[in-house]
Design an enzyme around this catalytic site. Structure first.
Site, PDB file in Angstrom:
ATOM      1  N   ASP A  31      48.476  54.209  41.294  1.00 31.73           N
ATOM      2  CA  ASP A  31      47.547  53.577  42.240  1.00 31.73           C
ATOM      3  C   ASP A  31      46.137  54.115  42.008  1.00 31.73           C
ATOM      4  O   ASP A  31      45.871  55.295  42.242  1.00 31.73           O
ATOM      5  CB  ASP A  31      48.006  53.899  43.669  1.00 31.73           C
ATOM      6  CG  ASP A  31      47.412  52.956  44.703  1.00 31.73           C
ATOM      7  OD1 ASP A  31      46.354  52.360  44.428  1.00 31.73           O
ATOM      8  OD2 ASP A  31      48.000  52.819  45.773  1.00 31.73           O
ATOM      9  N   ASP A  32      45.239  53.263  41.524  1.00 32.68           N
ATOM     10  CA  ASP A  32      43.835  53.626  41.283  1.00 32.68           C
ATOM     11  C   ASP A  32      43.654  54.572  40.096  1.00 32.68           C
ATOM     12  O   ASP A  32      42.713  55.370  40.077  1.00 32.68           O
ATOM     13  CB  ASP A  32      43.207  54.291  42.520  1.00 32.68           C
ATOM     14  CG  ASP A  32      42.964  53.328  43.658  1.00 32.68           C
ATOM     15  OD1 ASP A  32      43.351  52.154  43.525  1.00 32.68           O
ATOM     16  OD2 ASP A  32      42.392  53.750  44.683  1.00 32.68           O
ATOM     17  N   CYS A  65      44.250  46.729  45.152  1.00 29.82           N
ATOM     18  CA  CYS A  65      45.670  47.084  45.159  1.00 29.82           C
ATOM     19  C   CYS A  65      46.591  45.884  45.371  1.00 29.82           C
ATOM     20  O   CYS A  65      47.414  45.552  44.522  1.00 29.82           O
ATOM     21  CB  CYS A  65      45.946  48.120  46.250  1.00 29.82           C
ATOM     22  SG  CYS A  65      45.079  49.682  46.034  1.00 29.82           S
ATOM     23  N   ASP A 284      47.470  49.782  39.059  1.00 26.31           N
ATOM     24  CA  ASP A 284      47.079  48.519  39.690  1.00 26.31           C
ATOM     25  C   ASP A 284      45.595  48.225  39.547  1.00 26.31           C
ATOM     26  O   ASP A 284      45.169  47.069  39.685  1.00 26.31           O
ATOM     27  CB  ASP A 284      47.497  48.482  41.160  1.00 26.31           C
ATOM     28  CG  ASP A 284      46.913  49.623  41.980  1.00 26.31           C
ATOM     29  OD1 ASP A 284      46.178  50.474  41.427  1.00 26.31           O
ATOM     30  OD2 ASP A 284      47.210  49.692  43.185  1.00 26.31           O
TER      31      ASP A 284
END
Length: 514
Positions: A31-32, A65, A284
């Site tokens: 994530d990120d 996201c 993502d």
């Protein structure tokens, strides 16, 4: 929508005979995570990069996201799956149509499927398990917490506290290992730890690991040329120390993810599933570490849309290497489906020929998009090619970057490259990109006339002049190749022979403008 047809026999023809007809699949989505952070993860570097194919030009088609994860699960753009943000009414879990997704397709042909980790923003209903999932362990009410968090365990909510053993990445890794050990083949595991998303909390054992990092100061850190930037980018943000602490926290939180991947690989080896397992590692979206003095994603710049992507499938017996072709997050569902030998309705491309090296053809450019709400970044439609990147905002502002000469995107050339701008405007108008709340593509005209008689003159470059309803006098002599679209009424045009006149009554090249 493009319907990608991949037959079972065609899928088998792509791979050596040693490859399983329906391989196990593990899709790891962080994530990120930026594309340039893999070197800080020793297991990923040695076991995935060192034994797989790394795509050096991997991107997402919407750097947020929930839209990005929806694209990963469906192989569709935001304008097709309809998820534009992280919350209602245009985004979030409630917006997602979960009846036709990668787990549904795989489950229908005999795969045992599991999601472990983050699903979609807004998923808080623990009893609900989306279709296609045989094992379900998903973050619920506090998906961004590393401690004091909750999860749906096959429909029953379980809670975790603040002890070291409650650290979310470690808990998720243990559940993923359990699934690998207990499942029958073929299996599909979607492993989605929340790291390195803010608040960038590392496992206690990793806190302080990167305290001695050199400060991160790319050329865009001290960017002074803000005049050509859209308005939302012109404000300065935060002191340098904030970005340094953020970078340190992100990298330290990835160390637990790296250890989790080591545990997954160990479980695959011990159960003799590793050789016949297709492993895909990605994120993502990316994240800015102070480039352009910003600390987020969402924006159309490289640090935001670019992600890591590594593919390892030992049964293919291909050497470790870097693939320079462009790959997108919408390609992942198509690629997994091709490996499983099933036909699916996506807008992506099968990456297996690039992994195998049987084809060198990749995209020359791609569309990506973004919806403004609830953030300050305006909605935009954009195209990125091998050299040029064009962004068109809902505000009417534009950006154009030469990525070969200006890889840090410091100086927009949208005012100097009118011919390119007109071509990109045409592409936006022809595309399906239409973010919610009335996004209107820009006209092809660099200047538009009124309902009365006008005098319009081109500049010393290519122009698109669109006359109004009155009898207009238009002069586009000299300069580049111009286009003039005349309106109703008797218009008189002075133009060079290479200029294009559309609907003009008086087509003389050098008529006097009386």
């Amino acid at each position: 929508m493009k319907i990608a047809v991949v037959t079972f026999l065609a899928a088998l023809a792509l791979a050596p005979a040693a490859a399983a007809a329906q391989p196990n699949v593990i899709l790891i989505v962080t994530d990120d995570q930026r594309w340039d952070t893999l070197a800080y993860m020793p297991t990923v570097t040695a076991e995935l990069v060192g034994k797989g194919v790394t795509f050096s030009n991997a991107f997402v088609v919407d750097p947020v996201c929930c839209p990005s994860r929806s694209s990963i699960l469906t192989g569709l753009h935001s304008h097709s799956h309809g998820v534009w943000g992280i919350s209602p009414p245009y985004g979030g879990f409630g917006r997602f149509r979960d009846s036709s997704t990668l787990p549904v397709w795989l489950d229908s042909v005999g795969y045992e499927t599991a999601l472990v980790g983050k699903y979609l923003n807004g998923y808080v209903d623990a009893p609900y398990v989306p279709p296609g999932w045989d094992r379900w362990f998903a973050n619920t009410r506090h998906p961004n917490h590393y401690f004091e968090w909750e999860a749906s365990n096959d429909g029953t909510e379980v809670t975790f506290g603040s002890e070291p053993a409650d650290y979310s990445t470690d808990v998720l890794a243990a559940r993923a290992v359990e699934f690998i050990r207990a499942s029958t083949e073929p299996l599909f595991l979607y492993f989605a730890p929340k790291a390195p998303h803010r608040p960038f909390t590392p496992a206690p054992r990793h806190k302080g690991e990167f305290e001695e990092l050199e400060p991160w100061r790319p050329p865009s850190w001290n960017e002074e040329n803000l005049a050509d930037k859209p308005r939302y980018m012109r404000s300065r943000e935060r002191p340098a120390s904030i970005f340094d602490r953020m970078r340190q926290g992100q990298l330290e939180s990835l160390l637990a993810v790296d250890e989790a991947i080591a545990d997954l690989l160990a479980a695959l080896r011990e159960t003799r599933k590793l050789r016949d397992t297709l492993i895909i590692f990605t994120s993502d979206n990316g994240f800015l570490w102070g480039e352009h003095r910003k600390a987020h994603k969402l924006v159309p710049y490289e640090e935001s849309i670019r992600v890591p992507l590594v593919v390892r499938w030992d049964a293919l017996d291909v050497p470790a290497r870097t693939a320079p072709q462009t790959a997108l997050n919408i390609d992942l569902a198509e690629t997994v489906a091709a490996a499983a030998g099933i036909a699916v309705p996506t807008e992506g491309r099968n990456l297996l020929p690039l992994v195998l090296g049987t084809s060198a053809r990749g995209r020359t450019s791609f569309l990506f998009e973004h919806f403004a709400q609830p953030w300050r970044v305006p909605s935009y439609c954009a195209f990125r090619g091998q050299r040029w990147k064009y962004v068109q905002y809902a505000t009417g502002e534009e950006e154009l970057y030469d990525l070969r000469r200006d890889p840090y995107e410091l100086r927009s050339e949208h005012r100097a490259r009118r011919a390119l701008i007109m071509g990109f405007r045409r592409r936006v108008r022809r595309s399906a990109c239409r973010p919610p709340l009335g996004y209107q593509p820009l006209t092809l005209c660099t200047r538009t006339g009124t309902d009365g008689p006008d005098r319009m003159r081109g500049w010393k470059r290519s122009d698109w002049l669109c006359a109004g309803r009155g009898g207009d006098r238009i002069n586009v002599l000299r300069g580049g190749k111009d286009a003039v679209r005349c309106g109703p009424g008797s218009d008189r045009v002075r133009a060079d022979r290479r200029d294009v006149l559309i609907g003009c009554e008086l087509r003389g090249r050098r008529l006097p403008l009386r």
